[in-house]
Write a protein that holds these residues in place. Structure first.
Motif, short mmCIF file in Angstrom:
data_model
loop_
_atom_site.label_atom_id
_atom_site.label_comp_id
_atom_site.label_asym_id
_atom_site.label_seq_id
_atom_site.Cartn_x
_atom_site.Cartn_y
_atom_site.Cartn_z
N TYR A 159 -9.52 -14.60 85.12
CA TYR A 159 -8.87 -14.70 84.01
C TYR A 159 -9.73 -14.72 82.79
CZ TYR A 159 -4.36 -15.84 86.28
OH TYR A 159 -3.54 -16.12 87.25
N ASP A 160 -11.00 -14.34 82.75
CA ASP A 160 -11.69 -14.33 81.53
C ASP A 160 -11.38 -13.08 80.63
OD1 ASP A 160 -12.83 -16.71 82.10
OD2 ASP A 160 -14.79 -15.96 83.01
N ASN A 161 -11.25 -12.06 81.26
CA ASN A 161 -10.87 -10.83 80.71
C ASN A 161 -9.30 -10.63 80.05
OD1 ASN A 161 -10.07 -10.35 83.09
ND2 ASN A 161 -10.80 -8.19 83.40
N ILE A 162 -8.56 -11.47 79.95
CA ILE A 162 -7.12 -11.60 79.62
C ILE A 162 -7.45 -11.33 78.19
CG2 ILE A 162 -5.13 -13.05 79.14
CD1 ILE A 162 -5.40 -14.17 81.81
N PRO A 163 -8.08 -11.80 77.25
CA PRO A 163 -7.83 -11.55 76.08
C PRO A 163 -8.38 -9.97 75.75
CG PRO A 163 -9.07 -13.55 75.99
CD PRO A 163 -8.86 -13.00 77.49
N GLU A 164 -8.95 -9.47 76.41
CA GLU A 164 -9.52 -8.06 76.24
C GLU A 164 -8.36 -7.18 76.44
OE1 GLU A 164 -11.64 -10.20 77.54
OE2 GLU A 164 -12.94 -10.32 75.83
N GLN A 165 -7.60 -7.53 77.83
CA GLN A 165 -6.52 -6.76 78.39
C GLN A 165 -5.31 -6.98 77.37
OE1 GLN A 165 -6.31 -8.48 82.12
NE2 GLN A 165 -6.88 -6.63 82.96
N LEU A 166 -5.16 -7.99 76.65
CA LEU A 166 -4.11 -8.17 75.61
C LEU A 166 -4.31 -7.19 74.40
CD1 LEU A 166 -3.37 -11.95 75.79
CD2 LEU A 166 -1.69 -10.06 76.66
N GLU A 167 -5.65 -7.15 74.06
CA GLU A 167 -5.80 -6.48 73.05
C GLU A 167 -5.88 -5.04 73.30
OE1 GLU A 167 -9.76 -5.61 69.80
OE2 GLU A 167 -10.01 -7.08 71.51
N GLY A 168 -5.93 -4.67 74.47
CA GLY A 168 -5.90 -3.14 74.90
C GLY A 168 -4.54 -2.83 74.90
N GLU A 169 -3.56 -3.80 75.37
CA GLU A 169 -2.09 -3.40 75.39
C GLU A 169 -1.54 -3.34 73.90
OE1 GLU A 169 0.21 -5.69 78.06
OE2 GLU A 169 -1.08 -5.29 79.68
N MET A 170 -2.20 -4.17 73.12
CA MET A 170 -1.69 -3.99 71.70
C MET A 170 -2.07 -2.50 71.07
SD MET A 170 -2.53 -7.74 70.39
CE MET A 170 -2.29 -7.54 68.58
N TYR A 171 -3.07 -1.97 71.43
CA TYR A 171 -3.52 -0.76 70.95
C TYR A 171 -2.72 0.21 71.38
CZ TYR A 171 -7.74 -2.15 68.36
OH TYR A 171 -8.69 -2.30 67.66
N GLU A 172 -2.24 0.04 72.67
CA GLU A 172 -1.23 1.00 73.37
C GLU A 172 0.04 0.80 72.67
OE1 GLU A 172 -1.15 0.53 77.49
OE2 GLU A 172 -3.25 0.67 77.78
N LEU A 173 0.39 -0.35 72.43
CA LEU A 173 1.82 -0.57 71.55
C LEU A 173 1.57 0.29 70.29
CD1 LEU A 173 4.50 -1.66 71.29
CD2 LEU A 173 3.50 -3.81 70.42
N TYR A 174 0.54 0.07 69.53
CA TYR A 174 0.28 0.71 68.42
C TYR A 174 0.58 2.15 68.14
CZ TYR A 174 -2.20 2.72 64.09
OH TYR A 174 -2.37 3.48 63.02
N GLU A 175 -0.35 2.78 69.50
CA GLU A 175 -0.04 4.12 69.58
C GLU A 175 1.05 4.64 69.90
OE1 GLU A 175 -3.20 5.11 72.28
OE2 GLU A 175 -4.91 4.25 71.00
N GLY A 176 1.93 4.02 70.69
CA GLY A 176 3.31 4.20 71.09
C GLY A 176 4.19 4.11 69.87
N LEU A 177 4.01 3.22 69.17
CA LEU A 177 4.96 3.18 67.94
C LEU A 177 4.88 4.13 67.08
CD1 LEU A 177 5.16 -1.00 67.39
CD2 LEU A 177 7.18 0.65 68.07
N THR A 178 3.41 4.43 66.64
CA THR A 178 3.26 5.56 65.68
C THR A 178 3.83 6.99 66.20
OG1 THR A 178 0.95 5.77 66.62
CG2 THR A 178 1.40 4.21 64.59
N ASP A 179 3.59 7.03 67.58
CA ASP A 179 4.10 8.17 68.07
C ASP A 179 5.54 8.30 68.04
OD1 ASP A 179 1.60 9.16 68.48
OD2 ASP A 179 1.73 8.74 70.76
#
Length: 174
Positions: free
Chosen positions: A86-106
């Motif tokens: 579970y050590d990489n969960i914060p990075e995965q969450l951050e990646g999903e937040m970037y995907e959400l940002y890109e999806g919302l802007t589109d």
């Protein structure tokens, strides 16, 4: 963040729940330290073996679990020993937040670039071209299509985009 702290964080709990669902949550929320078999987990948690295996596979697909195989020399059966990572969960969450940002802007651009019409009776939304093809009548019920204002939707997207920009420290001027 220590392993136990990950499991107490409500954001991480929600993330795990979204991944594995309610049947897999006992597997994701209480992983043992070290290696464990799927059969041991199922017995320990009182779950169906298929539910445990499904949760483990989802965790594996998301780089939150790994396994190694051992072959029994007598029977030839394979045993899978699982380890939770579970050590990489914060990075995965951050990646999903970037995907959400890109999806919302589109999606925001799409909403701004199109004019919409709504059948109030059916709740179906049409782009202008579709509405025009149907002579501004709902193809399901025949009701007149009304011009739809989407400003509230765009404003809500703007608020969420602004929050993501702040949280992710995105330079929108770059």
């Amino acid at each position: 963040m220590a392993f136990e702290e990950y499991l107490e964080d409500p954001v991480i709990q929600k993330y795990l729940h979204e991944l594995v669902g309610p049947k897999g949550m006992p597997v994701a929320a209480a992983p043992p330290e070290g290696e464990v078999t799927d059969e041991e987990l199922a017995e320990e948690l009182g779950l169906e073996l298929n539910d445990v295996r499904r949760a483990l596979f989802i965790l594996y697909e998301n780089d939150l679990a790994s396994y190694r195989r051992l072959r029994d020399e007598d029977s030839g059966w394979l045993t899978y020993l699982w380890t939770f990572e579970y050590d990489n969960i914060p990075e995965q969450l951050e990646g999903e937040m970037y995907e959400l940002y890109e999806g919302l802007t589109d999606r925001r651009e799409y909403e701004l670039d199109h004019q919409f019409y709504l059948c109030e009776a059916c709740g179906i939304r049409f782009e202008f071209e579709e509405a025009m093809d149907f002579d501004f009548e709902c193809p399901d019920c025949g009701s007149q299509l009304e011009s739809m204002e989407n400003t509230a939707l765009v404003d809500a997207m703007d608020d969420r985009i602004d929050a993501l920009v702040d949280e992710l420290n995105i330079d929108v001027n770059a």
